[in-house]
Design a protein around this motif. Structure first.
Motif, PDB file in Angstrom:
ATOM      1  N   ALA A   1       0.841  -1.201   0.000  1.00 39.28           N
ATOM      2  CA  ALA A   1       0.000   0.000   0.000  1.00 39.28           C
ATOM      3  C   ALA A   1       0.872   1.246   0.000  1.00 39.28           C
ATOM      4  CB  ALA A   1      -0.924  -0.021   1.220  1.00 39.28           C
ATOM      5  N   MET A   2       1.896   1.245   0.856  1.00 43.73           N
ATOM      6  CA  MET A   2       2.809   2.400   0.933  1.00 43.73           C
ATOM      7  C   MET A   2       3.502   2.625  -0.397  1.00 43.73           C
ATOM      8  SD  MET A   2       2.856   3.458   4.131  1.00 43.73           S
ATOM      9  CE  MET A   2       2.866   2.999   5.840  1.00 43.73           C
ATOM     10  N   TYR A   9       2.499   1.688  -3.344  1.00 41.97           N
ATOM     11  CA  TYR A   9       1.552   2.193  -4.332  1.00 41.97           C
ATOM     12  C   TYR A   9       1.264   3.670  -4.088  1.00 41.97           C
ATOM     13  CZ  TYR A   9      -2.376   2.578  -7.435  1.00 41.97           C
ATOM     14  OH  TYR A   9      -3.189   2.981  -8.440  1.00 41.97           O
ATOM     15  N   ALA A  10       1.141   4.043  -2.818  1.00 41.30           N
ATOM     16  CA  ALA A  10       0.860   5.446  -2.514  1.00 41.30           C
ATOM     17  C   ALA A  10       1.992   6.345  -2.989  1.00 41.30           C
ATOM     18  CB  ALA A  10       0.646   5.607  -1.017  1.00 41.30           C
TER      19      ALA A  10
END
Lengths: 528, 200
Positions: free
Chosen positions: A184-185, A187-188
């Protein structure tokens, strides 16, 4: 080249086989035939993949013909196809072993009918993880193999296995969540999960953020690979599972973690960023793991600790960051999958023959069953790194790479590696002395099976289980005999991984400049 | 370009995520399996929220309509990732519930037990009776010189004696007088004295 486009079949075949085996759950014989056939087909296919990438060819397969930064890709290169072939060969032997065990004793301890479907799904997950060129697909691969492994770990649902299974499940889920958070990180911060694309985009991030993402990935994979401070779950949970399950877990699952670490270090975060901490971790893994093994009194637990210790060697080669170190690590992974699995299979045979795997209850096996002694001795010496076996060659390659590095820390690691190797020999010699060499009279608490003779003793060693074990031991010896070509392909794959050109070009197209990214549609890449 | 779009995360979602993580970790550290499972569920949902936040600003559903500015669409990828992760955490939760049920069947409790073998190894004294015992001066089994045969016989004889004595106990306990041990003439009262005689 075209052959490599069959790569998705390495995942699909086992999944289809699992579905078929599941429908045949009431027909054990047909089920066995299906799973063995499917796995043989997979192995054949993967051998073709290896042949196609033997000289360093890298192929990216676009699933559903979606273009790479958005669609999922599978990447076949020398490293991934080598891992596929070794893992499938090993798991085929284990499958035959497990089938024979299920056939000979349909008792409480033997694999039940759910074994075959779960096992095939495990193989599908392992193949998916090895082939994946996409971080999220890697996560899915991990989850497939982990979910199947939960079932296999608690097979039969005895109290011991449930206890061990809970530890295993919780630790695995936590590591998967860490991996998911890292994704997630990532991708962010970059707007992509494609690994080749990430190779370019991660480099543009702030160094602090890079380090954070890097550490998160390494921690998540470190738990799966059982690297020292994150390794305590392994000796606790592996030994209680049925012997073939422990064998395949020991051979494959930790290596998938190591594989992911290698990809992280070479493709996503190349260069000398976290190599020093990794080296310290490798040293601690080697030494602490093997000290645990020396203290153990049960063969399966002892082998679990040697497994942890020898993961340290692979991390050592990876942390050196040189082509020589990485090549030796790749060779060591292939060697260790085979050897550790065969040792666990032999431990299963010992347990059958002598009624226990506790060293207090064993004795005189060298005389009672010379075949078993040979089957144990060869991989055991191989594990300890006695010349001329592949374990020696792998360790030699690692130590040479360490000496070539020449820094103080690398020299400490070289010494630690030699020490861990000697202590492995000590632990293995203890097993040899107590289980095989001393007389049966000296066993503190021998099980009734140990004292069986004649036909009763022969029945304790079913041929269907001895044969695959012997085949795996021979395969381990073959790795020694063909160590030259194997080391060649390991070195080629290491050079390829460090260079990154082939991988990124294969995935993103020839016009892609490393680490630049081809013009992406604005809706996705540019906005964040 | 992302001063007002890319980096503006929803504070409410972040707060909820933090609370979920905190509660999840707290529950995970309990010894009761039910609470551990609840903890895992909370952690999984917190992570799902995190992925949702990484999708950036809210927008239209990503169904293509002509003439819409691409920036008006929501980013669909995080939602696909969440969907996958929900399915996976569903499987894990189902499995954990099965495990809890099984522990309840087995032990009428749902706490995690200690590893007994681990305790045993931890309690092992550093002195090992076999490995650390003082080594006798004479270590060879084939000593040279005149005493060799005698010594070997004495050793084997000792073993044999033990065996004989043990064997003698069994028949004599049947209290058959005529089978008194050894060559000793057993008095008719019983076996026990006969055994003594045999040992002496």
């Amino acid at each position: 080249m075209n052959l490599a486009h069959l790569a998705p079949l390495a995942v699909l075949l086992p999944i289809l086989g699992a579905a078929l085996a599941f429908t045949l759950i009431r027909h054990p014989r047909a089920q066995r035939a299906v799973s063995v056939t499917v796995l043989s087909l997979t192995l054949t296919l993967e051998s073709l993949l290896l042949a196609s990438s033997w000289d360093g060819g890298t192929t990216a397969v676009r699933l559903g013909a979606w273009f790479p930064p958005f669609g999922i890709v599978m990447v076949v290169d020398a490293f991934s196809s080598l891992m596929l072939v070794v893992s499938s060969a090993v798991s085929l032997c284990v499958l035959i072993y497990a089938s024979a065990q299920g056939a000979s004793e349909s008792g409480y301890d033997g694999p039940v009918s759910i074994f075959h479907p779960s096992y095939l799904i495990l193989i599908a997950g392992v193949s998916n993880a090895f082939l994946s060129g996409d971080l999220f697909n890697l996560y899915v691969g991990f989850e497939i193999l982990l979910t199947a492994s939960y079932v296999l770990m608690t097979l039969g649902g005895t109290e011991q296995r449930i206890r061990a299974g809970v530890t295993y499940v919780v630790v695995s889920v936590v590591s998967s969540l860490l991996f998911l958070i890292a994704i997630a990180m990532i991708y962010a911060s970059t707007g992509t999960v494609n690994m080749a694309d990430l190779a370019g985009k991660l480099a543009q991030l702030d160094p602090g953020i890079q380090t954070l993402l890097h550490v998160m990935l390494l921690v998540a994979f470190g738990i799966k690979a059982a690297v020292f401070p994150l390794s305590f779950w392994l000796p606790d949970s592996y030994p209680t599972a049925p012997a073939p399950v422990t064998a395949v877990f020991a051979g494959l699952l930790t290596k998938v973690g190591v594989y992911a670490m290698v990809r992280t270090e070479t493709l996503l975060f190349p260069g000398d960023t976290l190599n020093q901490p990794l080296m310290i971790v490798a040293l601690l893994t080697m030494v602490v793991g093997i000290l645990g093994a020396v203290a153990q009194n049960d063969i399966k637990r002892l082998l679990s600790f040697t497994l942890v210790s020898h993961i340290g060697y692979m991390v050592f080669g990876l942390a050196l960051g040189s082509a020589a170190g990485l090549g030796a690590a790749v060779f060591y992974v292939a060697h260790h999958i085979t050897i550790q699995t065969s040792l666990f299979l032999v431990a299963g045979l010992i347990e059958l023959r002598a009624g226990s795997s506790s060293l207090d209850r064993l004795g005189g096996l060298g005389k009672l069953s010379p075949l078993l002694a040979v089957l144990f001795f060869v991989p055991a010496m191989n594990l300890a790194g006695i010349p001329p076996f592949s374990g020696f060659l792998g360790k030699l390659g690692l130590l040479q790479a360490g000496v070539a590095q020449g820094t103080g820390l690398a020299m400490v690691l070289v010494v630690g590696g030699v020490l861990a190797s000697l202590l492995t020999l000590l632990a293995i010699a203890r097993v040899w002395n107590r289980a095989f060499w001393r007389t049966t009279d000296d066993a503190e608490d021998p099980a009734p099976e140990l004292l069986a003779t004649g036909a009763a003793a022969r029945r304790l060693m079913p041929r269907g289980m001895v044969a695959p074990t012997a085949a795996l031991v021979v395969f381990g010896v073959a790795l020694t005999v063909f160590a030259g070509p194997l080391f060649g392909v390991a070195d080629r794959s290491a050079a390829q991984m460090l260079n990154r050109d082939a991988y990124i070009h294969a995935v993103l197209g020839q016009q892609a400049v490393v680490p630049a990214v081809p013009g992406a549609p604005a809706a996705e890449g540019g906005a964040r | 370009m992302s001063a007002e779009t890319g980096l503006s995360a929803n504070m409410t979602l972040l707060l909820i995520m933090g609370v979920l993580y905190a509660c999840g970790i707290y529950l995970l550290l309990e010894r009761s399996l039910t609470r551990v499972t609840l903890g895992l569920m909370l952690l999984a949902n917190a992570t799902n929220l995190l992925i949702l936040v990484t999708g950036g600003y809210a927008g239209l559903a990503p169904l293509f309509t002509k003439g819409t500015d691409p920036k008006d669409y929501n980013d669909p990828l995080p939602q696909a990732l969440i969907l996958t992760s929900i399915v996976i955490s569903f499987a894990v939760t189902a499995f954990m519930l099965g495990i809890i049920y099984r522990t309840w069947i087995l032990g009428r409790q749902d706490v995690i037990a200690d590893d007994t073998e681990d305790r045993k190894v931890a309690n092992t004294p550093s002195f090992d009776a076999e490995d650390d015992a003082p080594i006798p001066d004479e270590t060879t089994e084939f000593p040279l010189g005149s005493g060799a045969d005698g010594r070997g016989d004495a050793h084997d004889g000792g073993m044999a004696d033990d065996g004989a004595a043990a064997a003698a106990v069994v028949p004599s306990s049947d209290a058959v007088p005529s089978k008194g041990a050894g060559g000793v003439v057993a008095p008719p009262e019983g076996g026990s004295r006969g055994v003594d005689g045999g040992r002496a």
